[in-house]
Design a protein around this motif. Structure first.
Motif, PDB file in Angstrom:
ATOM      1  N   ASP A  33       0.880  -0.956  -0.070  1.00 57.24           N
ATOM      2  CA  ASP A  33      -0.277  -0.128   0.086  1.00 57.24           C
ATOM      3  C   ASP A  33       0.919   1.316  -0.135  1.00 57.24           C
ATOM      4  N   ASN A  34       0.743   2.056  -0.787  1.00 55.58           N
ATOM      5  CA  ASN A  34       1.368   3.157  -0.756  1.00 55.58           C
ATOM      6  C   ASN A  34       0.762   4.862  -0.707  1.00 55.58           C
ATOM      7  N   VAL A  35      -0.597   4.300  -0.680  1.00 54.15           N
ATOM      8  CA  VAL A  35      -1.640   5.601  -0.345  1.00 54.15           C
ATOM      9  C   VAL A  35      -2.051   5.362   1.149  1.00 54.15           C
ATOM     10  N   LYS A  36      -2.941   4.743   1.422  1.00 56.41           N
ATOM     11  CA  LYS A  36      -2.884   4.745   2.928  1.00 56.41           C
ATOM     12  C   LYS A  36      -1.880   4.149   3.758  1.00 56.41           C
ATOM     13  N   ALA A  37      -0.990   3.067   3.750  1.00 58.47           N
ATOM     14  CA  ALA A  37      -0.224   3.011   4.710  1.00 58.47           C
ATOM     15  C   ALA A  37       0.985   4.068   5.670  1.00 58.47           C
ATOM     16  N   ARG A  38       1.022   4.549   6.638  1.00 53.81           N
ATOM     17  CA  ARG A  38       1.899   5.351   7.102  1.00 53.81           C
ATOM     18  C   ARG A  38       2.977   4.119   7.401  1.00 53.81           C
ATOM     19  N   ILE A  39       4.494   5.183   7.796  1.00 51.98           N
ATOM     20  CA  ILE A  39       5.938   4.100   7.980  1.00 51.98           C
ATOM     21  C   ILE A  39       6.280   4.777   9.685  1.00 51.98           C
ATOM     22  N   LEU A  40       6.069   3.244  10.471  1.00 45.68           N
ATOM     23  CA  LEU A  40       6.400   3.439  11.577  1.00 45.68           C
ATOM     24  C   LEU A  40       7.118   3.640  11.814  1.00 45.68           C
ATOM     25  N   ASN A  41       7.471   4.970  12.866  1.00 45.44           N
ATOM     26  CA  ASN A  41       9.612   4.963  13.284  1.00 45.44           C
ATOM     27  C   ASN A  41       9.798   5.359  14.159  1.00 45.44           C
ATOM     28  N   GLU A  42      11.017   6.531  14.485  1.00 44.33           N
ATOM     29  CA  GLU A  42      11.427   6.545  15.690  1.00 44.33           C
ATOM     30  C   GLU A  42      10.717   7.846  15.558  1.00 44.33           C
ATOM     31  N   ALA A  43      10.394   8.532  14.840  1.00 39.78           N
ATOM     32  CA  ALA A  43       9.826  10.285  15.003  1.00 39.78           C
ATOM     33  C   ALA A  43       8.233   9.534  14.755  1.00 39.78           C
ATOM     34  N   GLN A  44       8.265   8.485  15.551  1.00 40.10           N
ATOM     35  CA  GLN A  44       6.668   9.285  15.035  1.00 40.10           C
ATOM     36  C   GLN A  44       5.544  10.322  14.904  1.00 40.10           C
ATOM     37  N   ASP A  45       6.330  10.335  13.200  1.00 42.18           N
ATOM     38  CA  ASP A  45       5.447  11.164  12.468  1.00 42.18           C
ATOM     39  C   ASP A  45       4.070  10.520  12.088  1.00 42.18           C
ATOM     40  N   ASN A  46       4.161  10.155  11.645  1.00 41.47           N
ATOM     41  CA  ASN A  46       2.746   9.068  10.648  1.00 41.47           C
ATOM     42  C   ASN A  46       2.906   9.762   8.935  1.00 41.47           C
ATOM     43  N   ILE A  47       4.532   9.503   8.605  1.00 34.96           N
ATOM     44  CA  ILE A  47       4.664  10.224   7.534  1.00 34.96           C
ATOM     45  C   ILE A  47       4.130   8.887   6.161  1.00 34.96           C
ATOM     46  N   TYR A  48       3.816   9.387   5.438  1.00 37.33           N
ATOM     47  CA  TYR A  48       3.005   8.274   4.530  1.00 37.33           C
ATOM     48  C   TYR A  48       3.916   8.055   3.084  1.00 37.33           C
ATOM     49  N   ARG A  49       3.726   6.865   3.360  1.00 36.31           N
ATOM     50  CA  ARG A  49       4.609   5.838   2.176  1.00 36.31           C
ATOM     51  C   ARG A  49       4.230   5.739   0.878  1.00 36.31           C
ATOM     52  N   LYS A  50       5.482   6.792   0.039  1.00 38.60           N
ATOM     53  CA  LYS A  50       5.032   7.111  -1.663  1.00 38.60           C
ATOM     54  C   LYS A  50       5.923   6.809  -1.380  1.00 38.60           C
ATOM     55  N   ASN A  51       5.666   6.527  -3.298  1.00 42.23           N
ATOM     56  CA  ASN A  51       6.884   5.727  -4.581  1.00 42.23           C
ATOM     57  C   ASN A  51       6.583   6.184  -5.578  1.00 42.23           C
ATOM     58  N   ASN A  52       6.957   5.447  -6.041  1.00 48.29           N
ATOM     59  CA  ASN A  52       7.204   5.918  -8.093  1.00 48.29           C
ATOM     60  C   ASN A  52       6.466   4.337  -8.092  1.00 48.29           C
ATOM     61  N   LYS A  53       6.304   3.985  -7.575  1.00 46.46           N
ATOM     62  CA  LYS A  53       5.277   2.553  -7.563  1.00 46.46           C
ATOM     63  C   LYS A  53       3.414   3.272  -8.488  1.00 46.46           C
ATOM     64  N   ASN A  54       3.209   2.261  -9.357  1.00 43.00           N
ATOM     65  CA  ASN A  54       1.633   1.619  -9.439  1.00 43.00           C
ATOM     66  C   ASN A  54       0.669   2.173  -7.886  1.00 43.00           C
ATOM     67  N   LYS A  55      -0.558   3.089  -7.673  1.00 45.86           N
ATOM     68  CA  LYS A  55      -0.984   3.644  -6.838  1.00 45.86           C
ATOM     69  C   LYS A  55      -1.378   2.017  -6.183  1.00 45.86           C
ATOM     70  N   ILE A  56      -1.485   1.747  -5.140  1.00 45.32           N
ATOM     71  CA  ILE A  56      -2.057   0.904  -4.552  1.00 45.32           C
ATOM     72  C   ILE A  56      -2.931   0.766  -2.692  1.00 45.32           C
ATOM     73  N   ARG A  57      -3.725   1.173  -3.237  1.00 44.89           N
ATOM     74  CA  ARG A  57      -4.791   1.731  -2.293  1.00 44.89           C
ATOM     75  C   ARG A  57      -5.051  -0.223  -1.829  1.00 44.89           C
ATOM     76  N   SER A  58      -4.484  -0.260  -0.848  1.00 42.31           N
ATOM     77  CA  SER A  58      -4.319  -2.386   0.112  1.00 42.31           C
ATOM     78  C   SER A  58      -6.013  -2.799  -0.158  1.00 42.31           C
ATOM     79  N   GLN A  59      -6.857  -1.255   0.427  1.00 39.55           N
ATOM     80  CA  GLN A  59      -8.740  -2.263   0.878  1.00 39.55           C
ATOM     81  C   GLN A  59      -9.852  -2.027  -0.046  1.00 39.55           C
ATOM     82  N   LEU A  60      -9.100  -1.034  -1.461  1.00 39.77           N
ATOM     83  CA  LEU A  60      -9.839  -1.425  -2.689  1.00 39.77           C
ATOM     84  C   LEU A  60      -9.336  -2.880  -3.481  1.00 39.77           C
ATOM     85  N   ALA A  61      -7.993  -2.564  -2.755  1.00 37.72           N
ATOM     86  CA  ALA A  61      -7.118  -3.572  -4.324  1.00 37.72           C
ATOM     87  C   ALA A  61      -7.675  -5.628  -3.918  1.00 37.72           C
TER      88      ALA A  61
END
Length: 687
Positions: free
Chosen positions: A648-676
């Protein structure tokens, strides 16, 4: 969103991590790609979550403070007093953010000809409607409390919203009062349309409009009203009276919850300071409580029920729950399950299969016994009615119902009493343990033998939540697995006896040990030059023992992918500690509730679905069941859907030490996992 600082080198504090999960919910309310009315509903979810957080988690930390304990070991190396202050600051910031988001949404609603108006914006063409509405519906439902220095204030209801009324009298005298916002009436009142415009007024503002009518017996010079709300400790306290039944004790404890200690006081920041101090004094609220300045409206959880207004374009597109390929709802479900296992993945698949299973069991003369665990039921439950039907038809029906399912205690008590009256044998679990496992087994007479059929799930047997919670349910006639499940029910009846299980993993006796062994096998494989990996999906991970074991595996080179919706005390991606661990969180239309464990096993994966998160309570203090998946097609299905979620690169957030809830973004085709995933199952039906 607020970024809390890290207080420990190894763990993130669970309360702070939970607040960051709720920040992800708030992100959905802020996300302009989410339909407008759905954004309002996410605001409601955010507020409802926060209410429960204060009733449970904040209250727990406060009790640690009051008991004079440091609480460091329980709180991830942080002092309890320090944690309370950090929580309050995060919540104040999140509340401020949520008010800004609400204001933005209301402005956008206006562009859609939807106007949420207050008492100063009522149009002439609305007067007759609101007058009749107030007289006929609102006024009879009002509870108005006149405050007096010589009279003790009645206990205000937990999480109810009140208008604090201030009347300025002659000779500088004041009269204070409280109006309870009625819960029996929809908070949002739809007013008559005009020129293509929709108008909504909140019941709070309707009350403000009619203040003069409500208090017409008082001779005041001016009158004002501001909202306040109190949240109480939701811990259940049981009496030791042995003469009372467990149901009676739970019932009384639930009633006492309404007068629990206050843990949060939220008020309109524009309230007069004298009014605020008077109310806090009357309510016994002091500086140890969390005092949160807010906006004009509280109980924004009610936005979960914001009216649709016939505007499908401002809502998520409805999806029709799919059938399971090869499993008909028209024929005998037992005859199909006897041939092969089936996996239902709600809400992508219809929950009707669970109801069908129980209804068939209730009617089938060959079915002799039904055993099931119940944690939460729908308000109108076809599950309960099917079990009662079975008992009436002479089946031996055993229901392990969890009376301590938080905030559903009274509903479960009501169902328990109804089922008991109709001949269902009730089992109230094991003292000191909540029964959180989700399972059912029936025994059917086939020839001269008894054959078992059953289902094991990751979620509750609840028709309502099955439409919005993602959960796996395995339907099986695997006699080995069901023999193990039957032993769990035997444990409920004779809990002094601890059984051994050949297939399932159970808490509280075996989960940690078995999971550790499975992880050790991955470590061993990596050290032998073989591939080693874990893929897990769960709601939360808070057990430090489990976190440490994952750190050990990471340091050995085991690749770990985790999808964690809520609390995550583990810190991924830290060199020398967790560099081989990646964690994402998905917050979207459906609530991610399914639990899945995948152990690489030298590329011959061992796959389990489970009722248990990796939290101390699930591992040590609850009855939980993790069920192995033996059917290769279902195993592949679970691996496929995990990969869809992981990518998922639409609704997934990366959990990390900073806890800044940044969305996972990349150059791949958009995948919104629940719809997929829905598309994945739609395509399977076509093959």
């Amino acid at each position: 969103m607020t970024k809390p600082e890290k207080h420990n080198n190894s763990y993130i504090n669970r309360e702070i991590s939970w607040l960051q999960f709720n920040a992800r919910v708030l992100q959905e309310a802020e996300d302009e790609s989410v339909p407008l009315i759905e954004r309002l509903r996410f605001l409601g979810i955010f507020s409802n979550n926060l209410d429960e957080f204060f009733k449970v988690r904040y209250a727990t930390v406060k009790r640690i403070v009051q008991a004079g304990k440091g609480g460091k070991s329980e709180l991830g190396g942080m002092k309890a007093t320090e944690l309370l202050e950090i929580i309050t600051q995060i919540v104040i910031k999140q509340q401020s953010d949520s008010l800004d988001i609400l204001s933005n949404i209301e402005q956008q609603l206006k562009t859609e000809n939807i106007f949420v108006i207050d008492e100063t914006q009522i149009e002439d063409f609305h007067h007759e409607f609101i007058k009749n509405y107030f007289i006929q519906k609102v006024s009879p439902a009002l509870v108005t409390i006149i405050l007096n220095d010589s009279v003790e204030l009645p206990n205000l209801k937990d999480s109810a919203a009140y208008l604090a009324v201030r009347m300025e009298m002659n000779e500088n005298q004041k009269q204070f009062a409280l109006i309870e916002i009625p819960k029996t009436i929809n908070r949002f009142i739809e007013l008559p349309h005009n020129r293509g415009r929709n108008y909504i007024i909140m019941i709070d503002d309707l009350l403000r409009y009619f203040l003069n009518d409500i208090f017409n017996i008082f001779n005041y010079n001016s009158i004002s009203a501001h909202m306040v709300k109190i949240t109480r400790d939701a811990e259940l306290d049981f009496e030791s009276d042995l003469s009372k039944s467990f149901i009676d004790k739970i019932s009384e404890s639930v009633m006492h919850r309404q007068i629990g200690q206050p843990v949060r006081f939220v008020y309109d920041k524009n309230i007069h300071q004298e009014t605020l101090q008077y109310l806090m004094s009357k309510m016994g609220i002091d500086s140890q409580d969390s005092i949160i300045p807010g906006g004009r409206y509280h109980n924004r959880r009610d936005y979960m029920g914001f009216p649709s207004l016939g505007r499908a374009d401002l809502l998520y597109e409805k999806i029709e729950a799919l059938p399971l390929k090869g499993l008909s709802l028209e024929g005998s479900i037992f005859s199909e399950i006897s041939k092969k296992d089936y996996l239902m993945y709600a809400p992508y698949h219809t929950f009707s299969y669970v109801v069908k299973f129980l209804r068939e069991a209730a009617l089938d003369p060959k079915v002799k016994t039904i055993k099931i665990t119940i944690y939460r039921l729908a308000e109108i439950s076809h599950i309960a009615s099917s079990l009662i039907n079975a008992a009436i038809n002479g089946k031996t029906v055993t229901v392990s119902i969890e009376l301590q399912a938080r905030f559903d205690e009274q509903a479960n008590i009501d169902y328990a009493q109804q089922m008991e009256k109709d001949g269902v044998h009730l089992v109230f679990g094991v003292q000191g343990l909540k029964v959180h496992s989700k399972m059912c087994v029936i025994e059917r007479e086939e020839g001269k033998k008894i054959k078992r059929y059953g289902f094991i799930s990751t979620g509750n047997f609840n028709e309502s939540t099955a439409k919005i919670y993602t959960d796996y349910t395995l339907f099986t006639a695997n006699q080995s697995i069901l023999k193990d499940i039957n032993k769990v029910f035997a444990f409920f009846e004779t809990n002094y006896q601890i059984f051994k299980y050949k297939h399932i993993i159970t808490s509280p006796h075996y989960t940690q040990k078995v999971i550790f062994n499975l992880i050790d096998n991955e470590i061993k494989n990596v050290k032998s030059g073989k591939p080693g990996y874990l893929k897990v999906k769960m709601n939360s991970i808070t057990s430090y023992k489990m976190v440490d074991k994952l750190y050990e595996a990471s340091n050995a080179g085991v690749k770990i992918q985790m999808i964690v919706r809520g609390i995550c005390c583990l810190i991924p991606g830290i060199k020398g500690m967790s560099e081989n661990i990646e964690v994402i969180s998905i917050v979207d239309k459906f609530l991610e509730h399914s639990r899945l464990y995948v152990f690489g096993n030298n590329n011959n994966p061992k796959v389990y679905i489970s009722s248990a998160d990796w939290m101390t309570r699930n591992i040590e203090n609850r009855v939980e069941v993790s069920c192995p998946i033996y059917d290769e097609n279902i195993k592949q299905e679970l691996l496929d859907t995990f990969e869809i979620s992981w990518n998922d690169n639409v609704k997934a957030r990366i959990l990390n030490e900073a806890q800044d809830n940044i969305y996972r973004k990349n150059n791949k085709n958009k995948i919104r996992s629940q719809l997929a995933i829905y598309d994945y199952y739609s395509n399977k039906l076509k093959k």
